[in-house]
Design a protein around this motif. Structure first.
Motif, PDB file in Angstrom:
ATOM      1  N   ASP A 232       0.829  -1.201   0.000  1.00  9.88           N
ATOM      2  CA  ASP A 232       0.000   0.000   0.000  1.00  9.88           C
ATOM      3  C   ASP A 232       0.865   1.253   0.000  1.00  9.88           C
ATOM      4  O   ASP A 232       0.571   2.230  -0.709  1.00  9.88           O
ATOM      5  CB  ASP A 232      -0.934  -0.012   1.208  1.00  9.88           C
ATOM      6  N   GLN A 233       1.940   1.233   0.785  1.00 12.97           N
ATOM      7  CA  GLN A 233       2.861   2.371   0.795  1.00 12.97           C
ATOM      8  C   GLN A 233       3.580   2.506  -0.552  1.00 12.97           C
ATOM      9  O   GLN A 233       3.837   3.626  -1.006  1.00 12.97           O
ATOM     10  CB  GLN A 233       3.882   2.213   1.934  1.00 12.97           C
ATOM     11  N   ALA A 234       3.881   1.388  -1.179  1.00 17.04           N
ATOM     12  CA  ALA A 234       4.497   1.441  -2.506  1.00 17.04           C
ATOM     13  C   ALA A 234       3.551   2.079  -3.515  1.00 17.04           C
ATOM     14  O   ALA A 234       3.967   2.879  -4.367  1.00 17.04           O
ATOM     15  CB  ALA A 234       4.894   0.045  -2.962  1.00 17.04           C
ATOM     16  N   VAL A 235       2.272   1.749  -3.427  1.00 22.93           N
ATOM     17  CA  VAL A 235       1.285   2.354  -4.327  1.00 22.93           C
ATOM     18  C   VAL A 235       1.251   3.868  -4.131  1.00 22.93           C
ATOM     19  O   VAL A 235       1.151   4.632  -5.113  1.00 22.93           O
ATOM     20  CB  VAL A 235      -0.110   1.740  -4.104  1.00 22.93           C
ATOM     21  N   SER A 236       1.340   4.309  -2.899  1.00 27.38           N
ATOM     22  CA  SER A 236       1.362   5.757  -2.642  1.00 27.38           C
ATOM     23  C   SER A 236       2.541   6.418  -3.340  1.00 27.38           C
ATOM     24  O   SER A 236       2.432   7.543  -3.858  1.00 27.38           O
ATOM     25  CB  SER A 236       1.424   6.022  -1.133  1.00 27.38           C
ATOM     26  N   TYR A 237       3.676   5.730  -3.360  1.00 26.13           N
ATOM     27  CA  TYR A 237       4.833   6.270  -4.090  1.00 26.13           C
ATOM     28  C   TYR A 237       4.532   6.376  -5.585  1.00 26.13           C
ATOM     29  O   TYR A 237       4.789   7.414  -6.215  1.00 26.13           O
ATOM     30  CB  TYR A 237       6.065   5.390  -3.873  1.00 26.13           C
ATOM     31  N   TRP A 238       3.966   5.318  -6.174  1.00 29.21           N
ATOM     32  CA  TRP A 238       3.683   5.360  -7.611  1.00 29.21           C
ATOM     33  C   TRP A 238       2.713   6.489  -7.941  1.00 29.21           C
ATOM     34  O   TRP A 238       2.874   7.173  -8.956  1.00 29.21           O
ATOM     35  CB  TRP A 238       3.128   4.020  -8.083  1.00 29.21           C
TER      36      TRP A 238
END
Length: 465
Positions: free
Chosen positions: A129-135
């Motif tokens: 989920d945190q990775a998605v926020s980065y994208w």
């Protein structure tokens, strides 16, 4: 009456339009798509990844590596990026620059967020989920690049913690949903749990539900093959189940050796080639922490291939032999380019099939080997040769093949063997990974050479140790 007819016509038109919208492939013109378990590029041509990973986030000055990777035949580069949680964040402008460099070098860019590595076991790792926020934060660099970019949400997103890795299906479905809701139309790549190796088969057994959760049906699964996949049976069974289910799978990372065991890279490469499955080797250069042997080149120098680099680029079923450039770069919407030869000269077949040297039959149980020679491509002044070495009735630990050219030929470049020449006499010795052969087992090496006037086939001699 007119009102009723008008309403009926309007309703019928709406129904037809809704049917057309339903049957039209989602985002068919945007970029990569998945159909029947196969990845298609934006021209609708099958695309099979043949590439390597490059640790851009740790070596941001090594942007010349993209051209070097392309020069050795790759059609894909998997780029290590950071969200900023564990390493210096790659900004939107940096991501845009990486994509630009990929396009300049006619490479497909697989972008991955590395900070998720080993979540649940590695304390510094972040969630999908945190990775998605980065994208989403760098979406401006990705918008409109669907023809050239595949989005690998997070590298090896769960470690071996059983209770945490069990959440992989839900976490992955939620990540895909957030990306689609945010407007991402790219093909999405998802890594397996258990440091990418899926040894409890969580990704394998939940792949269909995850694929179905993507409204675009445009998700590709990525397994990393290291010590868990040390036998041919394990590799064939795992990849074969995805093929049988018509689900897209790639080997998103693999090596020739690892601290957790010795992966069977020969089967990985031969099975993926035979079945149209992509692979991406780890990694170009700059490895540390005891796995420096996974460097393909020394100090980012394309002219200094390691034994692993020789294997993956120049070996049987390697990148040079099997990679085909994405047709979005060729300008041809229907016919993919042909396999690129190891060097730039054209490799037209000679007018007739060249003879091969017949192998002798060694007595069973003795430590011996035979070798056969074939010309696999020939052009004015140059040719490509292939030699197949076969162990006799007993296993061998190494081999040496010698021959004498009778027509002034010379060897200029080789792979999968160390070749030395003295005048017309040529000696080829095994490299570190292909010397040991079981009884009756074979390996191949190849070379480029020059000729003038006549390109006769020499007699080979093979000595085993």
């Amino acid at each position: 009456m007119k009102t009723r007819i008008s309403v009926a016509v309007t309703a019928l038109l709406a129904l037809v339009l809704s049917i057309l919208a339903f049957i039209q492939p989602a985002h068919a013109a945007a970029g990569f798509t998945v159909s029947g378990g196969q990845l298609l590029d934006a021209n609708g041509n099958p695309f099979v990844m043949r590439g390597v990973s490059h640790a851009h986030t740790w070596y941001p000055s090594q942007t010349g590596s993209f051209a070097s990777i392309k020069s050795l035949g790759a059609n894909t580069v998997r780029v290590v990026l950071s969200t900023g949680a564990r390493w210096t964040q790659n900004s939107a402008s940096d991501v845009a620059n990486v994509i630009s460099i990929c396009k300049q070098n006619r490479l497909i860019c697989v972008l991955e967020a590395h900070d998720t590595t080993g979540y649940g076991e590695e304390s510094a790792a972040i969630t999908l989920d945190q990775a998605v926020s980065y994208w989403i934060s760098v979406q401006s660099a990705l918008a409109g690049q669907e023809r050239y970019v595949i989005l690998n949400i997070g590298n090896e997103p769960f470690g071996n913690n059983a209770s945490v890795s069990a959440t992989w299906p839900t976490a992955t479905r939620n990540a895909i949903t957030r990306l689609r809701d945010a407007g991402f139309d790219h093909t999405i790549m998802v890594d397996a749990p258990h440091w990418g190796q899926d040894w409890q088969f969580i990704m394998r057994d939940n792949a269909q539900s995850v694929f179905n959760s993507d409204p675009d049906r445009n998700t590709v699964f990525s397994v990393h093959m290291y010590g868990v996949f040390d036998t041919a049976a394990e590799i064939i069974d795992y990849l074969g189940r995805f093929r049988s289910a018509n689900l897209p799978i790639v080997v998103g990372e693999f090596g020739h050796n690892h601290s957790d065991g010795n992966p069977d890279e020969d089967t990985i490469m031969s099975y993926t080639q035979a079945n149209g499955i992509g692979y991406i080797g780890w990694s170009w250069s700059g490895n540390g922490g005891g796995v420096e042997y996974l460097d393909m080149v020394t100090n980012f120098d394309a002219g200094s291939l390691t034994s692993w680099g020789q294997r993956i680029f120049n070996g049987a079923n390697g990148i040079q032999q099997t990679a085909r450039e994405a047709s979005v770069y060729s300008g041809n919407p229907t016919t993919p380019p042909t396999t690129r030869p190891p060097t730039t000269p054209p490799t037209t077949r000679p007018p007739t099939t060249p003879p091969t040297t017949p192998p002798s039959t060694p007595p069973p149980g003795t430590r011996s080997c035979t070798a056969t020679y074939a010309i696999t491509g020939q052009w004015q002044g140059g040719f490509q040769g292939d030699v197949r070495v076969t162990a006799g009735g007993a296993a061998i630990g190494g081999w040496t093949v010698t021959w004498t050219f009778g027509n002034g030929q010379t060897v200029s470049q080789s792979w999968n063997a160390t070749i030395t020449s003295s005048g017309s006499n040529v000696t080829a010795r095994n490299v570190s990974w292909n010397g040991s052969l079981g009884a009756g087992a074979s390996t191949n090496f190849g070379f480029l050479g020059s000729w003038n006037g006549n390109n006769g086939v020499p007699v080979l001699r093979c000595a085993a140790s």
